[in-house]
Design an enzyme around this catalytic site. Structure first.
Site, mmCIF file in Angstrom:
data_model
loop_
_atom_site.group_PDB
_atom_site.id
_atom_site.type_symbol
_atom_site.label_atom_id
_atom_site.label_comp_id
_atom_site.label_asym_id
_atom_site.label_seq_id
_atom_site.Cartn_x
_atom_site.Cartn_y
_atom_site.Cartn_z
ATOM 1 N N ASP A 42 0.831 -1.214 0.000
ATOM 2 C CA ASP A 42 0.000 0.000 0.000
ATOM 3 C C ASP A 42 0.863 1.261 0.000
ATOM 4 O O ASP A 42 0.343 2.375 -0.081
ATOM 5 C CB ASP A 42 -1.027 -0.010 1.139
ATOM 6 N N SER A 43 2.197 1.094 0.005
ATOM 7 C CA SER A 43 3.087 2.243 -0.229
ATOM 8 C C SER A 43 2.773 2.864 -1.591
ATOM 9 O O SER A 43 3.136 4.014 -1.840
ATOM 10 C CB SER A 43 4.557 1.819 -0.177
ATOM 11 N N ASP A 86 -0.947 -6.109 0.100
ATOM 12 C CA ASP A 86 -1.253 -5.470 1.389
ATOM 13 C C ASP A 86 -2.752 -5.328 1.572
ATOM 14 O O ASP A 86 -3.450 -4.887 0.641
ATOM 15 C CB ASP A 86 -0.640 -4.057 1.427
ATOM 16 N N LYS A 116 -0.693 -9.194 3.341
ATOM 17 C CA LYS A 116 0.161 -8.696 4.433
ATOM 18 C C LYS A 116 -0.680 -7.780 5.308
ATOM 19 O O LYS A 116 -1.466 -6.976 4.804
ATOM 20 C CB LYS A 116 1.384 -7.959 3.889
ATOM 21 N N GLU A 118 -0.488 -5.334 9.030
ATOM 22 C CA GLU A 118 0.396 -4.656 9.978
ATOM 23 C C GLU A 118 -0.074 -4.861 11.420
ATOM 24 O O GLU A 118 -1.282 -4.814 11.694
ATOM 25 C CB GLU A 118 0.433 -3.151 9.670
ATOM 26 N N GLU A 185 10.348 -3.593 9.686
ATOM 27 C CA GLU A 185 10.703 -2.329 9.006
ATOM 28 C C GLU A 185 11.313 -1.332 9.984
ATOM 29 O O GLU A 185 10.741 -1.063 11.053
ATOM 30 C CB GLU A 185 9.436 -1.740 8.340
HETATM 31 O O1 KIV Z 1 3.710 -1.058 1.384
HETATM 32 C C1 KIV Z 1 4.875 -1.470 1.236
HETATM 33 O O2 KIV Z 1 5.521 -1.273 0.190
HETATM 34 C C2 KIV Z 1 5.470 -2.209 2.336
HETATM 35 C C3 KIV Z 1 6.949 -2.469 2.294
HETATM 36 C C4 KIV Z 1 7.703 -1.230 2.617
HETATM 37 C C5 KIV Z 1 7.333 -3.587 3.179
HETATM 38 O O3 KIV Z 1 4.792 -2.548 3.257
#
Ligand code: KIV
Length: 272
Positions: A42-43, A86, A116, A118, A185
């Site tokens: 989600d970056s 994510d 993924k 968090e 991270e």
């Molecule tokens: O969203 C993302 O790209 C991430 C990575 C930085 C691990 O969670």
């Protein structure tokens, strides 16, 4: 590749490479480069959608980008990287049913084989256990967790003993809950190294030192495309500068008389 195969990589001492992708162009490059795993992180909300945080990213946007990533792959399906997506902010924090529906929506409609998530608060652990029971593999994420930016900031985490102990205990709980791997991270390298030996599942680091079972990077950061580069991710090339220079030279060719065709975005102003 099944997500659980990353455990075998750890047992064999083979370092795991994870790169982010957000569309078909980036996924084609990451696949061609030979990454084991593509993370649709989600970056992308910050890196390519221009948001200040990852919080505005929606589930529908994650699906849209994951489907584009899938279309970029060129190798036969058995040779494509594992795709992990994510779960965005508020798609899994509001209860187990909502989380199963959100993760199921991504897995049903794209090539993502895992999600993924968090954090490791009790509610999150319950969600993770439920997802795994429903056949949805989960990668954990501790340390700097950008969805908690208003609580943690973007600072390096676990600088003191109390928070280090909390992260160790949360990592063990994530393993017990059934996560197949863990992203750590922006934490001290010593902590990541300790967790690597303590956990059976692979520890994938970003800004967590070299002694991890694998590394993950935001591809735009590695290529030097991002305007805001995180301190722990050194660019391999000055991608933005190279692209602007190439485009400037094309524009100059079209208008040989023009003196300032880019409205003033010179290399100096790009900050290089
Ligand atoms: O969203 C993302 O790209 C991430 C990575 C930085 C691990 O969670």
């Amino acid at each position: 590749m099944l997500p659980s195969e990353l455990l075998r990589f750890k047992q064999e001492g083979r370092s795991i490479t994870v790169l982010t992708a957000w569309d078909s162009l980036s996924s084609a490059m990451v696949e061609a480069a030979g990454a084991d795993v593509v993370l649709v992180g989600d970056s992308l909300g910050m890196v390519i959608l221009g948001h200040a945080t990852t919080l505005p990213v929606t589930l529908e946007q994650m699906l849209h980008h994951t489907q584009a990533v899938e279309r970029g792959f060129e190798k036969p399906i058995n040779h494509q990287p594992l795709v992990i997506c994510d779960l965005p902010f508020l798609s899994y924090q509001c209860g187990e049913d909502k989380a199963v529906a959100a993760a199921g929506f991504l897995l049903k409609n794209s090539c993502a084989a895992a999600v993924k998530i968090e954090g490791a608060e009790p509610e999150i652990l319950a969600v993770i256990e439920r997802l795994i029971r429903m056949g949805i593999p989960v990668m954990g994420h501790l340390g700097l967790t950008p969805q908690s930016v208003h609580k943690l900031g973007y600072r390096r985490q676990a600088e003191d003993q109390i928070t280090q102990e909390r992260i160790i205990s949360q990592a063990l709980q994530l393993e017990q809950s059934g996560c197949f791997s863990l992203v750590l991270e922006h934490v001290p390298g010593k902590l990541a190294s300790h967790l690597r030996t303590k956990l059976r599942i692979p520890v994938i680091g970003i800004g967590a030192g070299n002694d991890c079972d694998g590394q993950v990077r935001v591809t735009a950061d590695l290529l030097g495309l991002s305007s805001k580069q995180p301190p722990f991710s050194k660019p391999l090339i000055k991608g933005r500068q190279l692209c602007v220079a190439a485009l400037q030279s094309w524009i100059k060719q079209q208008h040989p008389q023009a003196t300032n065709p880019t409205n003033g975005e010179s290399e100096q102003e790009l900050g290089y």
